[in-house]
Design an enzyme around this catalytic site. Structure first.
Site, PDB file in Angstrom:
ATOM      1  N   ARG A   4      27.168 -42.716  25.156  1.00 55.38           N
ATOM      2  CA  ARG A   4      26.382 -43.794  25.251  1.00 55.38           C
ATOM      3  C   ARG A   4      26.150 -44.080  26.659  1.00 55.38           C
ATOM      4  NH1 ARG A   4      24.889 -40.811  22.334  1.00 55.38           N
ATOM      5  NH2 ARG A   4      23.101 -40.992  20.239  1.00 55.38           N
ATOM      6  N   HIS A  15      21.050 -36.101  29.530  1.00 56.04           N
ATOM      7  CA  HIS A  15      21.156 -36.154  27.710  1.00 56.04           C
ATOM      8  C   HIS A  15      21.401 -34.929  27.151  1.00 56.04           C
ATOM      9  CE1 HIS A  15      21.880 -38.952  24.761  1.00 56.04           C
ATOM     10  NE2 HIS A  15      22.027 -37.998  24.404  1.00 56.04           N
ATOM     11  N   GLU A  64      16.763 -44.971  28.746  1.00 59.52           N
ATOM     12  CA  GLU A  64      17.038 -43.596  28.752  1.00 59.52           C
ATOM     13  C   GLU A  64      15.412 -43.615  28.592  1.00 59.52           C
ATOM     14  OE1 GLU A  64      19.114 -40.521  26.040  1.00 59.52           O
ATOM     15  OE2 GLU A  64      20.897 -41.870  27.789  1.00 59.52           O
TER      16      GLU A  64
HETATM   17  C1  MLT Z   1      24.132 -37.194  19.519  1.00 65.60           C
HETATM   18  O1  MLT Z   1      24.273 -38.517  19.248  1.00 65.60           O
HETATM   19  O2  MLT Z   1      23.858 -36.320  19.122  1.00 65.60           O
HETATM   20  C2  MLT Z   1      23.810 -36.822  20.820  1.00 65.60           C
HETATM   21  O3  MLT Z   1      23.798 -38.448  22.185  1.00 65.60           O
HETATM   22  C3  MLT Z   1      22.717 -35.525  20.884  1.00 65.60           C
HETATM   23  C4  MLT Z   1      21.367 -36.659  20.601  1.00 65.60           C
HETATM   24  O4  MLT Z   1      20.965 -37.951  20.999  1.00 65.60           O
HETATM   25  O5  MLT Z   1      20.326 -36.180  20.153  1.00 65.60           O
END
Ligand code: MLT
Length: 533
Positions: free
Chosen positions: A231, A278, A260
């Protein structure tokens, strides 16, 4: 038919599961205000990381039962608000583990060999073999912050490269770490100081926010590389930019950012930073995996089943659910009886058990008990998800205990409710493992089948000849069918207790006639019909 709002793109396999469960509305472009409007009539919401599910959104959704996160991180969902409103939050913690681990290794290799920079240079028409001398991963130390699912998979792959893997994770034991070939360190600072590659694999919480700050970066080796596929908020981006400019560390590889989409050009344009938008979980396999896992849980919740990965509710396994199932009707009956008989608002509610129930089972049953005790007293949604929160907000202490005196019952639950006026004690048992009986009410022993309507009569003449006849006449004259009569074998301060179950409604005038019968001190009429199962 339930309505399911899907915010963001979800793999088709997940949408198919959702279509079986309800009407699916896919919206990929909602701002906060539009989201608040869109949730007004929906029963379930499925989100990815791009949608902020704020308290205002949750409070705008009176029918909402479940928020499913197709992915791991739930930092975009206001969990406290969801819990307060009785909305279940579920995530998909396994579907993208390998994708995130592989992307971490990809970024480590890319940073070690300056692959993006070398590729751009070649695209720009240069043939520069001197500027891109990298380093091997072999024999270097990888420091993992967090040894959860992704951390473990990264460790396995790094070990295959011949790296030495160390980790900092206060929630993991030395033995667990050793089992995967990782040495556990006592502090984040030691980890930062030893690591040639420092990779983050922990969740974003108020405690972990900006854990990689100027101080920690200052403890790292000048040749070290920071990798973050977890994160963005874990890293102080201004401090990182400074450290990269000053050469305090060699390079950084980021897949995630504080905001983001990121517009942090100061960071993105640094020559020793490589970045991806990401995409750690963006593999076909992972997207299908998390979409199906999230969708199945939505279908479970909408059809009254416990989902596999609840985030804000007691995480009950299928086995645990099977263990508590027989007690649900009993605990609800005890709670309803308690609500009808307690004098004033509860201050303390205690659930005690003699049965072989773990603390996980007891937490779940305590939630169900609170729902039954407070049902109809508090406004708004009240369910096992928000029961403990609602109780605490009302200053009600919740407690659990073991029953010492079993009275010969093998599967016994006992509820003690304290109000400012007095204490009420009710116990119930499962006869033969499944037949519910109320077996104790304060100092009285009973074997009351908690179904239909129970008329409880505290009576100085209980058991004396003639009383049952007089009661029978009152009920008979009103056309009320008696289905059972019990007289507790003891008296308390000269007062006995009689429990009569009836198949018809007792009206107020009929209740008044019972109150007028000789010796009657108190009459309570409790509808237990809907709670018996
Ligand atoms: C998650 O938390 O699963 C990953 O960061 C992927 C996303 O955010 O979709």
């Amino acid at each position: 038919m339930p309505r399911i709002l899907v915010c963001g793109s979800l793999a088709e396999a997940g949408l198919e599961v959702l279509r079986e469960a309800g009407e699916v509305i896919v919206r990929t472009d909602l701002d906060d205000q539009q989201l608040q409007e869109a949730v007004a009539e929906v029963d379930a919401v499925v989100v990815r990381s791009g949608t902020q599910v704020t308290a205002s959104v949750i409070e705008s959704a009176p029918k909402l039962r479940v928020i499913a996160r197709a992915g791991v991180g739930v930092d975009n969902i206001d969990l406290a608000a969801a819990t307060r409103c009785g909305v279940l939050v579920v995530n998909s913690p396994v579907g993208n583990t390998l994708a995130a681990a592989e992307h971490t290794i990809a970024l480590m290799l890319a940073a070690a060999r300056r692959i993006p920079q070398a590729a751009s240079s070649l695209s720009a028409g240069k043939w520069d073999r001197k500027s891109y001398t990298g380093r091997q991963l072999f024999d270097k130390t990888l420091g993992l912050v967090g040894l959860g699912k992704v951390g473990v998979e990264v460790a396995k792959r790094a070990l295959a490269f011949g790296m030495n893997v160390v980790a900092y994770d206060p929630y993991v034991s030395l033995q667990q770490a050793k089992a995967v070939g990782v040495t556990l360190l006592d502090s984040l600072q030691d980890l930062a100081a030893q690591a040639d590659y420092l990779s983050l694999h922990c969740t974003l919480t108020p405690e972990t926010e900006c854990m990689v700050d100027g101080r920690l970066l200052g403890m790292m080796k000048p040749e070290a590389v920071l990798v973050n596929c977890a994160r963005g908020g874990l890293v102080d981006e201004a401090a990182l930019a400074q450290a990269l400019r000053d050469g305090a560390i060699d390079a950084a590889a980021l897949d995630v950012f504080a905001q983001e989409p990121t517009d942090n050009t100061e960071l993105l344009q640094l020559p020793n930073l490589i970045a991806t938008p990401h995409v750690g979980a963006s593999t076909e396999e992972a997207q299908t995996g998390v979409a199906v896992d999230a969708a199945r849980q939505v279908a479970d919740v909408l059809s009254g089943r416990m989902p596999r990965w609840p985030v804000n509710a007691p995480p009950l396994s299928a086995e645990a659910l099977a263990a508590v199932e027989p007690y649900l009707g009993l605990v609800r009956s005890l709670g309803v009886l308690g609500r009808s008989l307690m004098s004033g608002s509860p201050r303390r509610v205690e659930l005690a058990a003699v049965a072989d129930l773990t603390s996980e089972h007891m937490d779940y049953l305590t939630g169900e008990l609170v729902v039954a005790v407070l049902g109809g007293i508090v406004e708004g949604t009240l369910n096992f998800i928000n029961a403990a929160t609602v109780a605490r907000e009302r200053g009600i202490e919740l407690a659990q205990a073991k029953i010492q005196q079993t009275g010969g019952y093998a599967n016994l639950l006992q509820v003690r409710i304290n109000t400012s006026a007095d204490e009420l004690l009710i116990a119930g048992a499962l006869l033969g493992g499944s037949d519910i009986r109320i077996v104790r009410l304060d100092g009285y022993r009973l074997e009351l089948l908690p179904r239909q309507t129970a008329v409880l009569i505290w009576n100085a003449q209980s058991g004396r000849p003639g009383f049952v006849g007089k009661l029978g006449s009152v009920l008979g004259a009103a056309g009320i069918n008696i289905t059972g009569i019990q007289v507790a074998p003891e008296t308390v301060a000269g007062i006995g207790l009689m429990a009569v179950t009836v198949a018809d409604t007792i009206t107020e005038p009929v209740r008044e006639q019972i109150v007028q019968l000789p010796g009657v001190e108190r009459v309570e009429i409790v509808d237990l019909s809907t709670h018996y199962s």
